[in-house]
Design an enzyme around this catalytic site. Structure first.
Site, PDB file in Angstrom:
ATOM      1  N   GLU A   1      41.198 -93.935  -0.099  1.00 29.69           N
ATOM      2  CA  GLU A   1      40.977 -94.916  -1.866  1.00 29.69           C
ATOM      3  C   GLU A   1      40.712 -94.994  -2.468  1.00 29.69           C
ATOM      4  O   GLU A   1      39.954 -95.660  -1.854  1.00 29.69           O
ATOM      5  CB  GLU A   1      42.903 -95.602  -1.378  1.00 29.69           C
ATOM      6  CG  GLU A   1      42.720 -97.613  -0.823  1.00 29.69           C
ATOM      7  CD  GLU A   1      43.222 -98.347  -1.166  1.00 29.69           C
ATOM      8  OE1 GLU A   1      43.356 -99.035  -2.951  1.00 29.69           O
ATOM      9  OE2 GLU A   1      43.833 -99.158  -0.704  1.00 29.69           O
TER      10      GLU A   1
ATOM     11  N   LYS B   1      44.958 -97.799 -13.040  1.00 27.92           N
ATOM     12  CA  LYS B   1      45.771 -98.410 -11.088  1.00 27.92           C
ATOM     13  C   LYS B   1      46.103 -96.927 -11.292  1.00 27.92           C
ATOM     14  O   LYS B   1      48.045 -97.085 -11.571  1.00 27.92           O
ATOM     15  CB  LYS B   1      45.647 -99.358 -11.138  1.00 27.92           C
ATOM     16  CG  LYS B   1      46.743 -99.943  -9.781  1.00 27.92           C
ATOM     17  CD  LYS B   1      47.083-101.590  -9.372  1.00 27.92           C
ATOM     18  CE  LYS B   1      47.811-101.811  -9.065  1.00 27.92           C
ATOM     19  NZ  LYS B   1      48.299-102.930  -8.366  1.00 27.92           N
TER      20      LYS B   1
ATOM     21  N   VAL C   1      47.520 -96.883  -3.138  1.00 31.32           N
ATOM     22  CA  VAL C   1      48.181 -95.926  -1.248  1.00 31.32           C
ATOM     23  C   VAL C   1      49.008 -94.745  -1.526  1.00 31.32           C
ATOM     24  O   VAL C   1      48.629 -93.917  -1.159  1.00 31.32           O
ATOM     25  CB  VAL C   1      48.923 -97.537  -0.418  1.00 31.32           C
ATOM     26  CG1 VAL C   1      49.598 -96.652   0.734  1.00 31.32           C
ATOM     27  CG2 VAL C   1      47.488 -97.828   0.455  1.00 31.32           C
TER      28      VAL C   1
ATOM     29  N   ASP D   1      60.684-106.530  -7.057  1.00 26.72           N
ATOM     30  CA  ASP D   1      58.863-105.947  -7.223  1.00 26.72           C
ATOM     31  C   ASP D   1      58.403-105.364  -5.758  1.00 26.72           C
ATOM     32  O   ASP D   1      58.448-106.169  -4.673  1.00 26.72           O
ATOM     33  CB  ASP D   1      58.069-106.659  -7.501  1.00 26.72           C
ATOM     34  CG  ASP D   1      57.259-106.102  -7.677  1.00 26.72           C
ATOM     35  OD1 ASP D   1      56.788-105.353  -6.686  1.00 26.72           O
ATOM     36  OD2 ASP D   1      55.618-106.834  -8.180  1.00 26.72           O
TER      37      ASP D   1
ATOM     38  N   SER E   1      56.918-101.741  -3.304  1.00 22.13           N
ATOM     39  CA  SER E   1      55.242-101.337  -4.021  1.00 22.13           C
ATOM     40  C   SER E   1      55.790 -99.829  -3.706  1.00 22.13           C
ATOM     41  O   SER E   1      57.081 -99.684  -2.446  1.00 22.13           O
ATOM     42  CB  SER E   1      54.052-101.823  -3.058  1.00 22.13           C
ATOM     43  OG  SER E   1      53.636-100.594  -3.414  1.00 22.13           O
TER      44      SER E   1
ATOM     45  N   ASP F   1      53.813 -97.692  -2.389  1.00 25.13           N
ATOM     46  CA  ASP F   1      53.662 -97.670  -1.329  1.00 25.13           C
ATOM     47  C   ASP F   1      54.642 -97.420   0.052  1.00 25.13           C
ATOM     48  O   ASP F   1      54.400 -96.343   0.849  1.00 25.13           O
ATOM     49  CB  ASP F   1      52.027 -98.995  -0.568  1.00 25.13           C
ATOM     50  CG  ASP F   1      51.396 -98.545  -1.511  1.00 25.13           C
ATOM     51  OD1 ASP F   1      50.899 -97.976  -2.689  1.00 25.13           O
ATOM     52  OD2 ASP F   1      50.411-100.161  -1.569  1.00 25.13           O
TER      53      ASP F   1
ATOM     54  N   LYS G   1      48.891-109.216   3.598  1.00 27.81           N
ATOM     55  CA  LYS G   1      48.929-109.769   3.038  1.00 27.81           C
ATOM     56  C   LYS G   1      50.171-110.877   3.313  1.00 27.81           C
ATOM     57  O   LYS G   1      50.851-109.943   2.181  1.00 27.81           O
ATOM     58  CB  LYS G   1      47.776-110.554   2.340  1.00 27.81           C
ATOM     59  CG  LYS G   1      47.186-110.064   0.916  1.00 27.81           C
ATOM     60  CD  LYS G   1      46.539-110.263  -0.295  1.00 27.81           C
ATOM     61  CE  LYS G   1      45.491-110.024   0.408  1.00 27.81           C
ATOM     62  NZ  LYS G   1      45.113-108.046  -0.113  1.00 27.81           N
TER      63      LYS G   1
HETATM   64  N1  PSU Z   1      46.607-104.882  -0.957  1.00 26.95           N
HETATM   65  C1  PSU Z   1      45.521-105.693  -0.483  1.00 26.95           C
HETATM   66  N2  PSU Z   1      43.992-104.695  -1.022  1.00 26.95           N
HETATM   67  C2  PSU Z   1      43.982-103.907  -2.272  1.00 26.95           C
HETATM   68  C3  PSU Z   1      45.470-103.404  -2.684  1.00 26.95           C
HETATM   69  C4  PSU Z   1      46.885-104.558  -1.690  1.00 26.95           C
HETATM   70  O1  PSU Z   1      45.288-106.153   0.291  1.00 26.95           O
HETATM   71  O2  PSU Z   1      43.695-103.429  -3.433  1.00 26.95           O
HETATM   72  C5  PSU Z   1      46.198-102.519  -3.307  1.00 26.95           C
HETATM   73  C6  PSU Z   1      45.663-100.778  -2.684  1.00 26.95           C
HETATM   74  O3  PSU Z   1      45.854 -99.685  -3.396  1.00 26.95           O
HETATM   75  C7  PSU Z   1      47.622-100.787  -3.234  1.00 26.95           C
HETATM   76  C8  PSU Z   1      47.904-101.122  -4.119  1.00 26.95           C
HETATM   77  O4  PSU Z   1      48.475 -99.547  -2.504  1.00 26.95           O
HETATM   78  O5  PSU Z   1      47.143-102.832  -4.171  1.00 26.95           O
HETATM   79  C9  PSU Z   1      49.173-101.539  -4.636  1.00 26.95           C
HETATM   80  O6  PSU Z   1      49.935-101.724  -5.827  1.00 26.95           O
HETATM   81  P1  PSU Z   1      51.148-102.662  -6.215  1.00 26.95           P
HETATM   82  O7  PSU Z   1      51.336-104.072  -5.496  1.00 26.95           O
HETATM   83  O8  PSU Z   1      51.369-102.985  -7.480  1.00 26.95           O
HETATM   84  O9  PSU Z   1      52.145-101.142  -5.590  1.00 26.95           O
HETATM   85 MN    MN Z   2      54.616-103.825  -7.732  1.00 27.17          MN
END
Ligand code: PSU
Ligand code: MN
Length: 304
Positions: A25, A86, A106, A138, A140, A142, A159
């Site tokens: 990614e 992003k 992701v 919220d 993701s 993903d 995490k």
């Molecule tokens: N978790 C990490 N490092 C990261 C990300 C997540 O420890 O860089 C990034 C990845 O690209 C993941 C994205 O797909 O954050 C998820 O973002 P969101 O929570 O906005 O869906």
């Molecule tokens: Mn989100």
């Protein structure tokens, strides 16, 4: 306007000759780490994939063109350019129509990797169900791509900026198996332990490749998470990092940070509060994931 996809010749050749390919990614480069560590990381991850018998394909969008595999100059653009979006699924139409630069999460990476025919993906941590999601909603994107796209995603767990039990429940609902690579405990990114169990422990790349084949060839649809713990020597103490994460979360709430901005905000805040120790750990776990993903991609290619 048809979607323009540019597959790097090395990646194309590997795919055509059934050689292992690992998708990587780019959000982690543009929004997950500061320069110059992000560029060093991106280059080293590619080298590790090669050393372990597969071909790396870092995925991003440059000037509205989807790139599957980047040259050194393109990697540098992603690591340094001020204006890189992003990108998860909902951002793709704007990005392509406006010929913008985008670093894929992701979610975004899985979408484009699937278009190119790649089945293995290495990252640091996946997104998931955020703490307080019952209020904020919220969750993701993903997790939805994991539900829909045939792909093995190697990560160091997630995490604890996320709600890990809810993330596991969500993945179960979506039919996504969570495999522990050499462990029966879900790793929590900076730490090897979370107190939560994975669904199945896998001992080697061949076991993962066999499960991929079984899932993808049976038409079940969707991916799997391969949770690979951070090496012991690089891991941080759980109470230490959990306290810092809680403080970072409290600050994000106070500042009213939400949506796609929250994960990058927390990552950078945690880095500052650990004097860079979290960044060191992050680098180590990404390298470890690149290695395991390369071995899995090679094993999967062998089983075809
Ligand atoms: N978790 C990490 N490092 C990261 C990300 C997540 O420890 O860089 C990034 C990845 O690209 C993941 C994205 O797909 O954050 C998820 O973002 P969101 O929570 O906005 O869906
Ligand atoms: Mn989100």
């Amino acid at each position: 306007m048809p979607i323009r996809i540019d597959i790097h010749p090395e990646v194309k050749k590997a795919l055509e000759s059934n050689h292992g390919v690992v998708a990587l990614e780019s959000t982690i480069i543009s929004h997950g780490m500061p320069y110059p560590d992000n560029l060093t990381m991106a280059e080293k991850v590619e080298a590790i994939v090669r050393e372990n018998g597969s071909v790396p394909a870092t995925i991003a969008v440059l000037d509205g063109v989807v790139k599957i595999g980047l040259n050194p100059e393109e990697l540098k653009t992603l690591a340094t350019h001020e204006d890189v979006m992003k990108v998860s699924r909902r951002d793709i139409p704007y990005l392509l129509a406006n010929r913008a630069h985008g670093a894929t999460t992701v979610s975004g990476t899985m979408i484009f990797a699937q278009m190119a025919g790649i089945k293995v993906f290495a990252t640091g941590g996946i997104g998931g169900v955020h703490r307080g999601a019952e209020e904020t909603f919220d969750i993701s994107r993903d997790l939805e791509e994991l539900a829909d796209i045939d792909m093995a995603v190697v990560c160091a767990g997630a995490k604890s900026i996320l709600d890990l039990p809810k993330t596991l429940e969500y993945l179960e609902t979506k039919g996504v198996p969570v495999l522990g690579y050499g462990t029966n405990e879900l790793p929590a990114f900076y730490t090897r332990e979370s107190g939560l169990s994975v669904d199945y422990e896998v001992k080697n790349p061949d076991m993962v490749a066999s499960m991929m084949k079984a899932k993808f060839e049976s038409g079940l649809k969707g991916g799997m998470v391969v949770a690979n713990p951070i090496p012991e020597k690089d891991s941080l103490s759980k109470t230490y990092i959990d306290n810092i994460i809680s403080a970072a979360l409290a600050l994000a709430e106070k500042k009213g940070i939400t949506g796609k901005a929250i994960t990058p905000f927390l990552l950078s805040e945690i880095k500052d509060r650990t004097d860079g120790k979290s960044l060191e750990a992050n680098l180590a776990l990404v390298y470890n994931n690149a290695k395991v993903a390369a071995l899995i991609a090679a094993a999967y290619a062998n089983q075809q």
